[in-house]
Design an enzyme around this catalytic site. Sequence first.
Site, PDB file in Angstrom:
ATOM      1  N   ASP A  74      34.794  43.234  37.814  1.00 29.83           N
ATOM      2  CA  ASP A  74      35.704  42.502  38.689  1.00 29.83           C
ATOM      3  C   ASP A  74      35.953  41.084  38.165  1.00 29.83           C
ATOM      4  O   ASP A  74      35.911  40.849  36.958  1.00 29.83           O
ATOM      5  CB  ASP A  74      35.138  42.479  40.114  1.00 29.83           C
ATOM      6  N   HIS A  90      38.020  37.809  44.605  1.00 32.71           N
ATOM      7  CA  HIS A  90      38.089  39.278  44.628  1.00 32.71           C
ATOM      8  C   HIS A  90      36.732  39.905  44.321  1.00 32.71           C
ATOM      9  O   HIS A  90      36.246  40.783  45.052  1.00 32.71           O
ATOM     10  CB  HIS A  90      39.144  39.726  43.614  1.00 32.71           C
ATOM     11  N   SER A 116      41.165  47.936  46.867  1.00 31.82           N
ATOM     12  CA  SER A 116      40.057  47.161  46.297  1.00 31.82           C
ATOM     13  C   SER A 116      38.911  47.025  47.284  1.00 31.82           C
ATOM     14  O   SER A 116      37.746  46.948  46.899  1.00 31.82           O
ATOM     15  CB  SER A 116      40.533  45.757  45.912  1.00 31.82           C
TER      16      SER A 116
END
Length: 763
Positions: free
Chosen positions: A146, A218, A541
């Site tokens: 990520d 994220h 996600s």
Amino acid sequence: MEHQKLILLMTVPWLLLFAAQSSKTYIVHMDKSLMPQVYASHSDWYESTIRYSIKLSSISDHLTTNSNNNNNLVYTYDEAMHGFSAVLSLDELEAIKNTHGFVAAYPDRFVTVDTTHTFEYLSLDPSYGLWKASNLGDGAIVGVIDSGVWPESESFKDDGMTKNIPSKWRGTCELGQDFNASNCNLKLIGARYFNKGVIAANPNIIISMNSARDTMGHGTHTSSTVGGNYVGGASFFGYAEGVARGIAPRARLAMYKVLWNEGRLASDVLAGMDQAISDGVDIISISMGFDNVTLYEDPIAIASFAAMEKGILVSSSAGNAGPDLGTLHNGIPWLLTVAAGTIDRTFGSLELGNGITVIGWTLFPANAVVYDFNLVYNRTISSCDSAQKLSQMDTEYVIVICDNLKSVSVIDQLRATTKASVGGAIFISEDPVLIELVSFSVPSIVINPKDAPHIIKYAKRDPMATASIKFQQTFVGTKPAPAAAIYTSRGPSPSYPGVLKPDVMAPGSRVLAAFIPNAAAARIGENVYLPSAYNILSGTSMACPHASGVAALLKAAHPEWSPAAIRSAVVTTANPLDNTKHPIGDNGNLGQDASPLVMGAGQIDPNKALDPGLVYDASPQDYVNLLCAMGYTHKQILTITRSKSYTCANPSLDLNYPSFIALYNKKLRTMVKKFRRKVTNVGDLGEATYKAVVTHPRGSVVTVSPMTLIFGHKNENQSYVVTISYTRNKKENVSFGELIWVEEGGGAHRVRSPIVVAPSGIV
């Protein structure tokens, strides 16, 4: 980040830059078995190959070159694939193609990113079921590919973690900018970063945070969703307040940063996955994918095959390109592909002066005082599409009711009311985009159209009508839920439509998890940005790490299970019904049931996955048989498998998968398709009898032979054949049903496989 258009806008400049270069990065596959013995290592061989190609191309061009092979080489790979990535001219690439051991090469490409209460929503409880059996995931290591991690987040503290990190762990905490070894602990046991591909694409670039530290949020969000520790009082500006924790709160986490503000490239993704495999993770969670690419050029497909061979399950996101069919990425037969669904939770309420309370939806990031404001419904401004009109009225202490209009989107109404700085606004909509994705920058609330008439009636009839908007409220148990999210990408898989994808659905809309505290998590008005240590985000996600966490729990509870067995357990126990006991709906097609092309087998059910009864297993050779039957060349297969030990002696498109998809030719009136399956009895009782129960897809007749499976002991295998006979119906496009193996004699197991019949041209 999670919206597809934003992703495209962010990547276009990099595409232009990439195309403008005379040399660019290529990913080169080599046959390691052909490495000459003169080389001490594969790295030496690859570097020599690059030197040779540079020298040869320079001679052929009759010019000198300043190229240095050390600058040309980007990465060498040994776990995820055999080969390297390097910056090459076309002449240098052609020279490499003619060298001994060359298999394949293709340009580096860009990757698409797919970005509290959910553990309760999935019925996880430490006193029973999967949490108890797995000891909350203790012993499992999850590698997250990520954007990095914010190690100081409370979600990554190691309180309560056992002292002994599994001996198989070979990773490290890599030093870098604002990141040192002390940032890792017994929870976050590893952190590495990979940006050589980004730098090779633009050698003059300056990396803003050259370490595993997250600057996007994220990676912090996804990793804390997988395995974050217990954090009391976590919330998003008072919303979803409670004890936050990951799905596998006692699992270890390792971060592999491959996403950068400066670019997102396949060579870096491959390097991160290569390292995760080498480090000894049990599960890889990757919330990104490559669109419109074949399996033999898809870095995630290539790396996940290597992971699967070593017993590592790769869990991946389906993408955010819905609601169209055939938009899914990561439709890779040997990994778990996860769609996104909604949660049974809403925020905020509207209290009218006449005593009526309406539950609505808001995430306005402040406990604003919108109390006993005048409630106004004025047809002059009720379209709420003009900030100028709204500003001409005194709306400072007024709640404006905005009409539900086809000609004006709520997004436009939100912009206009924000610009006009109204005291409060009521939006009337059931648009899933608004509920699942949009942030609130003005004190406002969304109400369902069915609640609108009596609110408007009250405002019109009573000149003294008032209302209050209650922020920072959380309501759980809303119905119906879940629904398939509007944005979740749908199958069939463009890379191979003959395996039903996605596999399952997990919570993905409005998920609370850890975030980076030095970036904007919300906005008030037009220019006030607010940080938050926890953020509510939506996307596949967010769904992927839920499934990754469940996989980690299953690996801890059943360390002997293969990746295929874990995936099978998750798929065959998934729930196709919502909390009203009706079929899960599709927010991309309101009023319709979600098909397996949208949600796979349904919502993951962790506790049932612990004891699935039967599993559909598959070996690496089974996947190779599929690749052979797909017509791939020897070298194309070698790019994926890295080994010549596999054969194409038994090519077959009929993979032993826990679901069925029959694709028909629209030009033909009828179709008959046969599937052969083998199931393994993993029930603790050993002896068991199962009978087949079929729900036929519309227009099809499904037969199962035999209709009864009898097992005498645990780990015994039994086989059966499914035949789907389809007669074309002009009104039908996609139809679906199911096969359930129901255990007899009081057994609790129901092993369910979705069935889809669809035209072959929808991809």
